[in-house]
Scaffold this motif. Structure first.
Motif, short mmCIF file in Angstrom:
data_model
loop_
_atom_site.label_atom_id
_atom_site.label_comp_id
_atom_site.label_asym_id
_atom_site.label_seq_id
_atom_site.Cartn_x
_atom_site.Cartn_y
_atom_site.Cartn_z
N LEU A 136 0.82 -6.54 -8.17
CA LEU A 136 1.51 -7.15 -7.04
C LEU A 136 3.00 -7.19 -7.34
N LEU A 137 3.80 -6.78 -6.36
CA LEU A 137 5.25 -6.75 -6.52
C LEU A 137 5.88 -7.95 -5.83
N GLY A 138 6.88 -8.49 -6.48
CA GLY A 138 7.63 -9.59 -5.89
C GLY A 138 9.06 -9.53 -6.40
N CYS A 139 9.86 -10.48 -5.94
CA CYS A 139 11.25 -10.54 -6.39
C CYS A 139 11.57 -11.99 -6.74
N HIS A 140 12.14 -12.19 -7.93
CA HIS A 140 12.47 -13.55 -8.35
C HIS A 140 13.53 -14.18 -7.46
N LEU A 141 14.33 -13.34 -6.81
CA LEU A 141 15.45 -13.86 -6.02
C LEU A 141 15.10 -14.05 -4.55
N HIS A 142 14.10 -13.32 -4.08
CA HIS A 142 13.76 -13.35 -2.66
C HIS A 142 12.25 -13.49 -2.51
N GLY A 143 11.82 -14.70 -2.22
CA GLY A 143 10.38 -14.99 -2.18
C GLY A 143 9.63 -14.26 -1.10
N SER A 144 10.35 -13.77 -0.07
CA SER A 144 9.65 -13.10 1.03
C SER A 144 9.28 -11.66 0.70
N MET A 145 9.82 -11.12 -0.41
CA MET A 145 9.56 -9.70 -0.71
C MET A 145 8.18 -9.54 -1.35
N ARG A 146 7.35 -8.77 -0.69
CA ARG A 146 5.99 -8.54 -1.18
C ARG A 146 5.67 -7.06 -1.11
N GLY A 147 4.97 -6.60 -2.13
CA GLY A 147 4.51 -5.22 -2.11
C GLY A 147 3.42 -5.06 -3.14
N SER A 148 2.89 -3.87 -3.27
CA SER A 148 1.89 -3.65 -4.31
C SER A 148 1.84 -2.20 -4.72
N ILE A 149 1.36 -2.02 -5.95
CA ILE A 149 1.09 -0.68 -6.47
C ILE A 149 -0.35 -0.68 -6.93
N PHE A 150 -1.12 0.25 -6.42
CA PHE A 150 -2.51 0.36 -6.87
C PHE A 150 -2.58 1.51 -7.87
N VAL A 151 -2.90 1.17 -9.11
CA VAL A 151 -2.99 2.18 -10.18
C VAL A 151 -4.47 2.55 -10.29
N THR A 152 -4.75 3.79 -9.95
CA THR A 152 -6.16 4.18 -9.83
C THR A 152 -6.62 5.09 -10.97
N ASP A 153 -7.89 4.91 -11.33
CA ASP A 153 -8.49 5.79 -12.34
C ASP A 153 -9.36 6.86 -11.69
N SER A 154 -9.21 7.05 -10.38
CA SER A 154 -9.93 8.12 -9.70
C SER A 154 -8.95 8.98 -8.92
N ALA A 155 -9.07 10.30 -9.08
CA ALA A 155 -8.20 11.22 -8.34
C ALA A 155 -8.49 11.16 -6.85
N TRP A 156 -9.63 10.57 -6.48
CA TRP A 156 -10.04 10.47 -5.07
C TRP A 156 -9.64 9.11 -4.51
N THR A 157 -8.36 8.90 -4.33
CA THR A 157 -7.86 7.62 -3.85
C THR A 157 -6.81 7.84 -2.78
N LEU A 158 -6.92 7.12 -1.67
CA LEU A 158 -5.98 7.25 -0.55
C LEU A 158 -5.71 5.88 0.07
N LYS A 159 -4.57 5.77 0.73
CA LYS A 159 -4.30 4.62 1.59
C LYS A 159 -4.84 4.93 2.98
N THR A 160 -5.24 3.89 3.71
CA THR A 160 -5.61 4.12 5.11
C THR A 160 -4.35 4.32 5.94
N ASN A 161 -4.48 5.15 6.98
CA ASN A 161 -3.36 5.47 7.85
C ASN A 161 -3.22 4.43 8.97
N ALA A 162 -2.40 4.72 9.96
CA ALA A 162 -2.15 3.77 11.05
C ALA A 162 -3.41 3.48 11.85
N GLU A 163 -4.36 4.41 11.82
CA GLU A 163 -5.63 4.19 12.54
C GLU A 163 -6.66 3.49 11.67
N GLY A 164 -6.27 3.16 10.45
CA GLY A 164 -7.19 2.47 9.54
C GLY A 164 -8.15 3.38 8.81
N THR A 165 -7.86 4.68 8.82
CA THR A 165 -8.82 5.59 8.17
C THR A 165 -8.22 6.30 6.96
#
Ligand SMILES: [Cu+2]
Length: 216
Positions: A136-165
């Motif tokens: 989970l990503l954050g910023c010590h100076l700006h509490g509203s900043m949120r993000g994440s990095i998913f570190v995967t052990d499978s080459a078969w990994t994707l994010k869902t697109n705008a349609e959720g797929t």
């Protein structure tokens, strides 16, 4: 006869290598499509890699207008991620490991990045992520900043697109373990077992939460 046997064996190998197309749809608790969920598949043929590769060799996460861009990044274990601050003010980025893969992990990082001055290059920090799991990503100076990095052990990994797929082509036939991750899904969903064959497979996974809306 020997040749024929070899031919049959070669054909069988080839046929097993040709897999099916799998589409995963991720919905929230209310049935709406979820963008930026991470879909991980573990085929029973672990050394079969998708072609072309789904994961980047390196990645950049920008800090721009008080946001992490992209908000969610997916990389393979061992990938170096560059954080670059494009804002005129400082950010003090922190990464905190979380999730099933590293429940006891104290792995984390921090990077103080000076604000960008006009006409000068932006400040950056390179972080190598060598443990699978969600960060989970954050910023010590700006509490509203949120993000994440998913570190995967499978080459078969994707994010869902705008349609959720998330769409995977040529997944090796046979049993596949499916896992879905989302930053707001605090209680990890149990993995599902799929059976991939030559015919297309559509699977829906529903989160038990409604992800919070991103602030514009
Ligand atoms: Cu900041």
């Amino acid at each position: 006869m020997k040749n024929a046997t070899t031919l049959i064996a070669a054909y069988a190998l080839c046929a097993s290598a040709i897999g099916g197309n799998v589409q995963i749809l991720v919905l929230d608790k209310e049935g709406k499509p979820v963008t930026d969920a991470v879909v991980v598949m573990y085929p029973s043929t672990p050394n079969a890699s998708p072609a072309p590769a789904l994961l980047p060799r390196s990645a950049t996460v920008l800090q721009e207008k008080m946001r992490f861009i992209p908000e969610v990044t997916v990389v393979a274990t061992g990938t170096t991620v560059r954080f670059t601050n494009l804002d005129r003010w400082d950010h003090h980025v922190r990464g905190t490991a979380t999730g099933l893969a590293t429940p006891q992990s104290d792995a984390g990082f921090e990077a103080r990045l000076a604000g960008k001055e006009e006409g000068k290059p932006a400040s950056s920090a390179d972080i190598t992520l060598d443990k699978p799991g969600a960060v989970l990503l954050g910023c010590h100076l700006h509490g509203s900043m949120r993000g994440s990095i998913f570190v995967t052990d499978s080459a078969w990994t994707l994010k869902t697109n705008a349609e959720g797929t998330a769409q995977f082509a040529n997944v090796p036939n046979g049993a596949v373990k499916l896992r879905v991750w989302h930053a707001d899904q605090l209680l990890d969903l149990p993995p599902q077992a799929l059976q991939v064959s030559a015919s297309p497979l559509n699977q829906t996974v529903q989160l038990s939460v409604v992800p919070r809306r991103r602030r514009i």
